[in-house]
Design a protein around this motif. Structure first.
Motif, PDB file in Angstrom:
ATOM      1  N   ASP A  82      45.146  38.031  -0.286  1.00  0.00           N
ATOM      2  CA  ASP A  82      45.569  37.918   1.106  1.00  0.00           C
ATOM      3  C   ASP A  82      44.430  37.325   1.923  1.00  0.00           C
ATOM      4  O   ASP A  82      43.250  37.493   1.597  1.00  0.00           O
ATOM      5  CB  ASP A  82      45.946  39.292   1.663  1.00  0.00           C
ATOM      6  CG  ASP A  82      47.200  39.868   1.023  1.00  0.00           C
ATOM      7  OD1 ASP A  82      48.100  39.081   0.693  1.00  0.00           O
ATOM      8  OD2 ASP A  82      47.250  41.102   0.836  1.00  0.00           O
ATOM      9  N   GLY A  83      44.771  36.622   2.991  1.00  0.00           N
ATOM     10  CA  GLY A  83      43.754  36.154   3.928  1.00  0.00           C
ATOM     11  C   GLY A  83      43.165  34.796   3.627  1.00  0.00           C
ATOM     12  O   GLY A  83      42.372  34.279   4.422  1.00  0.00           O
ATOM     13  N   ALA A  84      43.507  34.185   2.505  1.00  0.00           N
ATOM     14  CA  ALA A  84      43.003  32.850   2.196  1.00  0.00           C
ATOM     15  C   ALA A  84      43.914  31.802   2.825  1.00  0.00           C
ATOM     16  O   ALA A  84      45.144  31.865   2.684  1.00  0.00           O
ATOM     17  CB  ALA A  84      42.933  32.646   0.686  1.00  0.00           C
ATOM     18  N   THR A  85      43.320  30.829   3.508  1.00  0.00           N
ATOM     19  CA  THR A  85      44.107  29.830   4.236  1.00  0.00           C
ATOM     20  C   THR A  85      43.600  28.418   3.959  1.00  0.00           C
ATOM     21  O   THR A  85      42.441  28.212   3.588  1.00  0.00           O
ATOM     22  CB  THR A  85      44.045  30.078   5.752  1.00  0.00           C
ATOM     23  OG1 THR A  85      42.672  30.031   6.180  1.00  0.00           O
ATOM     24  CG2 THR A  85      44.631  31.437   6.108  1.00  0.00           C
ATOM     25  N   PHE A  86      44.501  27.465   4.179  1.00  0.00           N
ATOM     26  CA  PHE A  86      44.098  26.070   4.194  1.00  0.00           C
ATOM     27  C   PHE A  86      43.383  25.775   5.512  1.00  0.00           C
ATOM     28  O   PHE A  86      43.347  26.599   6.424  1.00  0.00           O
ATOM     29  CB  PHE A  86      45.315  25.162   4.020  1.00  0.00           C
ATOM     30  CG  PHE A  86      45.919  25.226   2.650  1.00  0.00           C
ATOM     31  CD1 PHE A  86      45.259  24.674   1.560  1.00  0.00           C
ATOM     32  CD2 PHE A  86      47.158  25.841   2.443  1.00  0.00           C
ATOM     33  CE1 PHE A  86      45.816  24.735   0.284  1.00  0.00           C
ATOM     34  CE2 PHE A  86      47.722  25.908   1.175  1.00  0.00           C
ATOM     35  CZ  PHE A  86      47.048  25.355   0.092  1.00  0.00           C
ATOM     36  N   HIS A  87      42.834  24.582   5.604  1.00  0.00           N
ATOM     37  CA  HIS A  87      42.025  24.239   6.771  1.00  0.00           C
ATOM     38  C   HIS A  87      42.836  24.047   8.051  1.00  0.00           C
ATOM     39  O   HIS A  87      42.258  23.906   9.125  1.00  0.00           O
ATOM     40  CB  HIS A  87      41.185  23.003   6.471  1.00  0.00           C
ATOM     41  CG  HIS A  87      40.197  23.222   5.362  1.00  0.00           C
ATOM     42  ND1 HIS A  87      39.671  22.193   4.605  1.00  0.00           N
ATOM     43  CD2 HIS A  87      39.657  24.369   4.865  1.00  0.00           C
ATOM     44  CE1 HIS A  87      38.844  22.695   3.699  1.00  0.00           C
ATOM     45  NE2 HIS A  87      38.825  24.014   3.836  1.00  0.00           N
TER      46      HIS A  87
ATOM     47  N   ASP B 265      36.924  29.964   8.899  1.00  0.00           N
ATOM     48  CA  ASP B 265      37.818  31.037   8.460  1.00  0.00           C
ATOM     49  C   ASP B 265      37.918  31.130   6.938  1.00  0.00           C
ATOM     50  O   ASP B 265      38.862  31.732   6.408  1.00  0.00           O
ATOM     51  CB  ASP B 265      39.220  30.824   9.055  1.00  0.00           C
ATOM     52  CG  ASP B 265      39.221  31.011  10.566  1.00  0.00           C
ATOM     53  OD1 ASP B 265      38.450  31.856  11.055  1.00  0.00           O
ATOM     54  OD2 ASP B 265      39.993  30.307  11.246  1.00  0.00           O
ATOM     55  N   TYR B 266      36.956  30.566   6.237  1.00  0.00           N
ATOM     56  CA  TYR B 266      36.953  30.639   4.779  1.00  0.00           C
ATOM     57  C   TYR B 266      36.867  32.106   4.353  1.00  0.00           C
ATOM     58  O   TYR B 266      36.055  32.877   4.888  1.00  0.00           O
ATOM     59  CB  TYR B 266      35.769  29.854   4.231  1.00  0.00           C
ATOM     60  CG  TYR B 266      35.683  29.773   2.728  1.00  0.00           C
ATOM     61  CD1 TYR B 266      36.780  29.373   1.970  1.00  0.00           C
ATOM     62  CD2 TYR B 266      34.495  30.080   2.064  1.00  0.00           C
ATOM     63  CE1 TYR B 266      36.695  29.288   0.577  1.00  0.00           C
ATOM     64  CE2 TYR B 266      34.396  29.988   0.679  1.00  0.00           C
ATOM     65  CZ  TYR B 266      35.500  29.598  -0.052  1.00  0.00           C
ATOM     66  OH  TYR B 266      35.415  29.521  -1.424  1.00  0.00           O
ATOM     67  N   TYR B 267      37.697  32.501   3.405  1.00  0.00           N
ATOM     68  CA  TYR B 267      37.843  33.916   3.060  1.00  0.00           C
ATOM     69  C   TYR B 267      36.570  34.540   2.484  1.00  0.00           C
ATOM     70  O   TYR B 267      36.388  35.751   2.546  1.00  0.00           O
ATOM     71  CB  TYR B 267      39.004  34.113   2.070  1.00  0.00           C
ATOM     72  CG  TYR B 267      38.751  33.532   0.695  1.00  0.00           C
ATOM     73  CD1 TYR B 267      38.237  34.315  -0.326  1.00  0.00           C
ATOM     74  CD2 TYR B 267      39.043  32.193   0.429  1.00  0.00           C
ATOM     75  CE1 TYR B 267      37.999  33.783  -1.585  1.00  0.00           C
ATOM     76  CE2 TYR B 267      38.813  31.669  -0.823  1.00  0.00           C
ATOM     77  CZ  TYR B 267      38.289  32.450  -1.828  1.00  0.00           C
ATOM     78  OH  TYR B 267      38.042  31.914  -3.058  1.00  0.00           O
ATOM     79  N   ARG B 268      35.658  33.725   1.950  1.00  0.00           N
ATOM     80  CA  ARG B 268      34.392  34.261   1.426  1.00  0.00           C
ATOM     81  C   ARG B 268      33.300  34.264   2.484  1.00  0.00           C
ATOM     82  O   ARG B 268      32.148  34.617   2.190  1.00  0.00           O
ATOM     83  CB  ARG B 268      33.937  33.449   0.215  1.00  0.00           C
ATOM     84  CG  ARG B 268      34.908  33.520  -0.972  1.00  0.00           C
ATOM     85  CD  ARG B 268      34.475  32.619  -2.099  1.00  0.00           C
ATOM     86  NE  ARG B 268      33.191  33.005  -2.649  1.00  0.00           N
ATOM     87  CZ  ARG B 268      32.284  32.161  -3.141  1.00  0.00           C
ATOM     88  NH1 ARG B 268      32.532  30.856  -3.116  1.00  0.00           N
ATOM     89  NH2 ARG B 268      31.156  32.604  -3.638  1.00  0.00           N
TER      90      ARG B 268
END
Length: 495
Positions: free
Chosen positions: A95-100, A202-205
């Motif tokens: 969850d929480g990973a998005t494209f740019h 907003d990169y998940y890492r």
């Protein structure tokens, strides 16, 4: 050369002072690349520069260091399972990973991207994929037609792209204005000059410490740009190593790889369709001298396409030694007269020194040839289209040993099968190795493959060069993974 060295010596003290002063608090990084990119398509890259840039723009389901010791690490997939029969791989997206563009990364995107790779003529998986399913938004299920033990290595190289973006733009826009899933967003591409990226906040890492990255096209002058402070990071040639090692402001990394330098012979043309001629050319090459002169001893002599550290290599497989008299005997048996012109050695500028030494080795056994130095992308086009006689180059087919299939089998003529070699037995041996799960049996198959490749002198392999990187000493760079891949998310300037 003497003039350059005097200039560099004079600027040494000012470089030490200025580079140190500007490092603190820096958020920008310039990286030298030796040629512009043709594409940033997630599955259709063909050059190291394209891969290095795409590794920053796109993320993968898992990360695999491929060092023989590390387990796969979660990336866009937080976990996965493999069925007992080795045919089904189920990945669970985080969850929480998005494209740019802020849209969520779903299993439909993963399915789309995996299918892109399966269809790509450049980077397709060695596994035979029977189906890819997305039963819900966070689950992707890949079923193989046959077991393929290195499949996770394939998955770790497959960039995840947005299906919605692909469907909303034309193919050129999709390939050249990428919407990524990784630590850095694409900003712009000035053709022939530079590619600009910026950190995706907003990169998940977590957002990368270095906010702005410029890949600058700096053919042949990366070392000068490093020493002047114009560039902070670059892959360098062995010929630049000594002067860069003398600079206290620069750090050097020497990274072992399975990559190989070689002379490719177009087997669709005479006289290279004669195995005795190819064997003669192999015996004519003084590999020890090339390692010394071209690579400043930053390479390991090896006439086998399989690196000595790679699964499948054996000392029992034939090696070609420097034997010009043997070369002349084979040429006489093939009816090739002394003074025969073989045509032209095609090369890019970065391989021109290699081509020059090879030209001299061939002349010593009575074979003449010219050298044609082309702009890198034009050179790649001529190579892959078969518009050449001989070609000097380096190549890496990283991942599992099965990737070397791309250099030998008929399906890859026009991509990585640069010799344009077609042999039904070789195709069949690689097909068997692809579906064999037993390491013992795979070793037996690879022994047959590389023995055959050497006996038939498909290529004139020369050495396994080290990947050499140089960067500002105030830059923190994480360990390079196998083959010299790097990930800018983990880079930072020292404060």
């Amino acid at each position: 050369m003497k003039k350059s060295l005097r200039i560099l010596a004079a600027m040494g003290l000012s470089l030490l002072m200025s580079t140190t002063a500007m490092a603190a608090g820096k958020e920008d990084l310039k990286i030298a690349i030796d040629a512009d990119v043709n594409t940033l398509h997630p599955s259709d890259w063909t050059t190291t520069s394209e891969l290095n840039i795409e590794n920053q723009i796109y993320d993968t389901l898992i990360f695999y260091a491929r060092d023989g010791q590390s387990d796969p690490e979660p990336r866009l997939a937080e976990s996965f399972e493999i069925s007992e029969d080795g045919l089904t791989y189920t990945f669970h997206l985080r969850d929480g990973a998005t494209f740019h563009d802020g849209s969520a990364i779903t299993s439909e995107d993963a399915k789309f991207s995996i299918e892109l790779y399966a269809q790509s003529e450049y980077q397709s998986s060695m596994a035979e994929i029977a189906s890819v399913e997305a039963p819900d938004e966070k689950t992707v299920v890949i079923t193989l037609a046959n077991p393929y033990s290195p499949f996770l290595e394939d998955v770790s190289r497959q960039h995840i792209a947005s299906k919605a973006y692909h469907d909303s733009v034309d193919e050129d826009t999709f390939a050249n204005q990428p919407l990524g899933s990784g630590a850095y967003k694409f900003v712009s591409h000035a053709i022939g000059s530079s590619i600009e990226l910026e950190a995706y906040e907003d990169y998940y890492r977590g957002a990368a410490p270095i906010k702005n990255v410029t890949f600058s096209v700096v053919p042949n002058t990366a070392s000068i740009a490093l020493m002047s402070g114009d560039i902070g990071f670059a892959q360098i040639q062995a010929s630049d190593l000594a002067q860069l090692q003398a600079m206290p402001t620069i750090t050097i990394e020497e990274v072992p790889t399975s990559g190989f330098s070689f002379l490719s012979m177009n087997t669709e043309k005479e006289p290279f369709n004669d195995v005795k001629v190819r064997q003669a050319i192999n015996y004519a090459i003084n590999r020890e001298n090339i390692v010394s002169v071209v690579y400043d001893n930053e390479a390991e002599e090896n006439s086998n396409i399989c690196a000595k550290t790679r699964f499948g290599y054996s000392d029992e497989q034939p090696q070609y030694t420097y034997d010009p008299e043997k070369a002349k005997e084979l040429l006489a048996e093939a009816g090739v007269e002394e003074g025969t012109n073989l045509g032209t050695i095609l090369c890019a500028d970065k391989y021109s020194n290699l081509a020059t030494v090879l030209q001299a080795d061939l002349a010593a056994v009575g074979l003449n040839c010219d050298i044609s130095v082309e702009e890198f992308n034009a050179y790649i086009q001529d190579l892959t289209s078969g518009n050449y006689d001989l070609c000097a180059l380096e190549m890496t087919l990283d991942g599992d040993t099965q990737m070397l299939e791309m250099a030998f089998t008929s399906d890859y003529i026009g991509t990585a099968n640069n010799a344009r070699y077609s042999d039904a037995e070789m195709d069949d041996l690689f097909a068997q190795a692809r579906v064999e799960n037993s390491d013992e049996k795979r070793l037996e198959l690879y022994n047959q493959i590389f023995t055959k490749a050497q006996d038939e002198a498909v290529y004139a392999i020369i050495a396994n060069p080290l990947e050499l990187y140089a960067y500002d000493a105030n830059l923190t760079v994480t360990d390079f993974v196998l083959e010299g891949d790097y990930y800018l998310h983990d880079f930072a300037w020292n404060e």
